[in-house]
Scaffold this motif. Sequence first.
Motif, PDB file in Angstrom:
ATOM      1  N   TRP A  15       0.877  -1.176   0.000  1.00 43.39           N
ATOM      2  CA  TRP A  15       0.000   0.000   0.000  1.00 43.39           C
ATOM      3  C   TRP A  15       0.903   1.210   0.000  1.00 43.39           C
ATOM      4  N   TYR A  16       0.459   2.260  -0.645  1.00 43.40           N
ATOM      5  CA  TYR A  16       1.371   3.304  -1.071  1.00 43.40           C
ATOM      6  C   TYR A  16       0.981   4.682  -0.555  1.00 43.40           C
ATOM      7  N   THR A  17       2.006   5.491  -0.399  1.00 43.76           N
ATOM      8  CA  THR A  17       1.857   6.846   0.108  1.00 43.76           C
ATOM      9  C   THR A  17       1.059   7.703  -0.873  1.00 43.76           C
ATOM     10  N   PRO A  18       0.083   8.454  -0.389  1.00 42.61           N
ATOM     11  CA  PRO A  18      -0.629   9.372  -1.286  1.00 42.61           C
ATOM     12  C   PRO A  18       0.331  10.451  -1.803  1.00 42.61           C
ATOM     13  N   LYS A  19       0.116  10.846  -3.032  1.00 46.90           N
ATOM     14  CA  LYS A  19       1.028  11.771  -3.709  1.00 46.90           C
ATOM     15  C   LYS A  19       1.151  13.114  -2.987  1.00 46.90           C
ATOM     16  N   ILE A 119      -4.379   8.810   7.101  1.00 49.05           N
ATOM     17  CA  ILE A 119      -4.026   8.859   5.680  1.00 49.05           C
ATOM     18  C   ILE A 119      -4.884   7.869   4.904  1.00 49.05           C
ATOM     19  N   LYS A 120      -5.276   8.271   3.718  1.00 50.63           N
ATOM     20  CA  LYS A 120      -5.918   7.348   2.787  1.00 50.63           C
ATOM     21  C   LYS A 120      -4.820   6.847   1.846  1.00 50.63           C
ATOM     22  N   PHE A 121      -4.294   5.667   2.160  1.00 46.89           N
ATOM     23  CA  PHE A 121      -3.233   5.069   1.363  1.00 46.89           C
ATOM     24  C   PHE A 121      -3.787   4.548   0.043  1.00 46.89           C
ATOM     25  N   ILE A 122      -2.933   4.494  -0.959  1.00 41.84           N
ATOM     26  CA  ILE A 122      -3.300   3.951  -2.266  1.00 41.84           C
ATOM     27  C   ILE A 122      -3.033   2.453  -2.230  1.00 41.84           C
ATOM     28  N   GLN A 123      -4.020   1.682  -2.646  1.00 43.76           N
ATOM     29  CA  GLN A 123      -3.870   0.239  -2.692  1.00 43.76           C
ATOM     30  C   GLN A 123      -3.467  -0.185  -4.104  1.00 43.76           C
ATOM     31  N   PRO A 124      -2.948  -1.413  -4.276  1.00 44.16           N
ATOM     32  CA  PRO A 124      -2.478  -1.847  -5.593  1.00 44.16           C
ATOM     33  C   PRO A 124      -3.522  -1.731  -6.714  1.00 44.16           C
ATOM     34  N   ASP A 125      -4.796  -1.838  -6.377  1.00 46.51           N
ATOM     35  CA  ASP A 125      -5.838  -1.735  -7.415  1.00 46.51           C
ATOM     36  C   ASP A 125      -6.232  -0.281  -7.708  1.00 46.51           C
ATOM     37  N   GLY A 126      -5.560   0.684  -7.041  1.00 44.21           N
ATOM     38  CA  GLY A 126      -5.827   2.093  -7.290  1.00 44.21           C
ATOM     39  C   GLY A 126      -6.839   2.720  -6.346  1.00 44.21           C
ATOM     40  N   THR A 127      -7.547   1.906  -5.579  1.00 47.09           N
ATOM     41  CA  THR A 127      -8.489   2.450  -4.604  1.00 47.09           C
ATOM     42  C   THR A 127      -7.709   2.961  -3.396  1.00 47.09           C
ATOM     43  N   THR A 128      -8.386   3.646  -2.499  1.00 44.38           N
ATOM     44  CA  THR A 128      -7.731   4.136  -1.289  1.00 44.38           C
ATOM     45  C   THR A 128      -8.400   3.530  -0.065  1.00 44.38           C
ATOM     46  N   GLY A 129      -7.650   3.505   1.025  1.00 46.36           N
ATOM     47  CA  GLY A 129      -8.185   2.991   2.274  1.00 46.36           C
ATOM     48  C   GLY A 129      -7.374   3.499   3.437  1.00 46.36           C
ATOM     49  N   SER A 130      -8.016   3.624   4.575  1.00 45.82           N
ATOM     50  CA  SER A 130      -7.343   4.084   5.786  1.00 45.82           C
ATOM     51  C   SER A 130      -7.208   2.930   6.767  1.00 45.82           C
ATOM     52  N   PRO A 131      -6.058   2.839   7.419  1.00 44.72           N
ATOM     53  CA  PRO A 131      -5.884   1.803   8.438  1.00 44.72           C
ATOM     54  C   PRO A 131      -6.623   2.185   9.720  1.00 44.72           C
ATOM     55  N   PHE A 132      -6.590   1.276  10.698  1.00 43.82           N
ATOM     56  CA  PHE A 132      -7.238   1.505  11.989  1.00 43.82           C
ATOM     57  C   PHE A 132      -6.388   2.364  12.921  1.00 43.82           C
ATOM     58  N   PHE A 133      -5.246   2.849  12.457  1.00 49.04           N
ATOM     59  CA  PHE A 133      -4.326   3.596  13.304  1.00 49.04           C
ATOM     60  C   PHE A 133      -3.929   4.907  12.627  1.00 49.04           C
ATOM     61  N   GLY A 134      -3.416   5.828  13.429  1.00 52.18           N
ATOM     62  CA  GLY A 134      -2.903   7.072  12.896  1.00 52.18           C
ATOM     63  C   GLY A 134      -1.478   6.907  12.399  1.00 52.18           C
ATOM     64  N   SER A 135      -0.975   7.951  11.756  1.00 53.34           N
ATOM     65  CA  SER A 135       0.372   7.912  11.201  1.00 53.34           C
ATOM     66  C   SER A 135       1.217   9.027  11.784  1.00 53.34           C
TER      67      SER A 135
END
Length: 162
Positions: A15-19, A119-135
Amino acid sequence: MNQTQRNPVVSSDEWYTPKWVIEELGPFDLDPCAPMSPPYEIAPLSYNKQQDGLKQEWPDTALVFMNPPYSRSLLRPFVEKLAEHNNGIALLKNQVDNLLFQEVIFPKAKSLIFMRHRIKFIQPDGTTGSPFFGSVLVAFGHEADARLCQSSIQGKYLILNR
């Protein structure tokens, strides 16, 4: 763990950092934890898991951005390598009670920002998602600290070591 409680964002190291984070803090010279198929370039020099950024020589003057894999076997070695390199920013889980923070980050990092929003991270399929924790963004070295200090990222900036 109950399957309904699993968060697919944190069930994988892909999962990837938002731009916007890179645009706010960059440019960077090195991304030692690049995705296999990055949605955009973080740095001109990058290593993916096949190239193993832990085994690579990091150029001495390279400013690093690192969103490391959060797997226990990889997270600490990557953060330790960045701390020794002393010129970069890591995007990490906000888990200040764990040994990584107590033994590596608090004694060696210059500063950090506890991010106000998840953060709404970028997932491999291009969608975004937030984890259950802060960053938290952690700066090692003076240049990285200056970038955190001057950024407009919402959250609490704290100086750890000068």
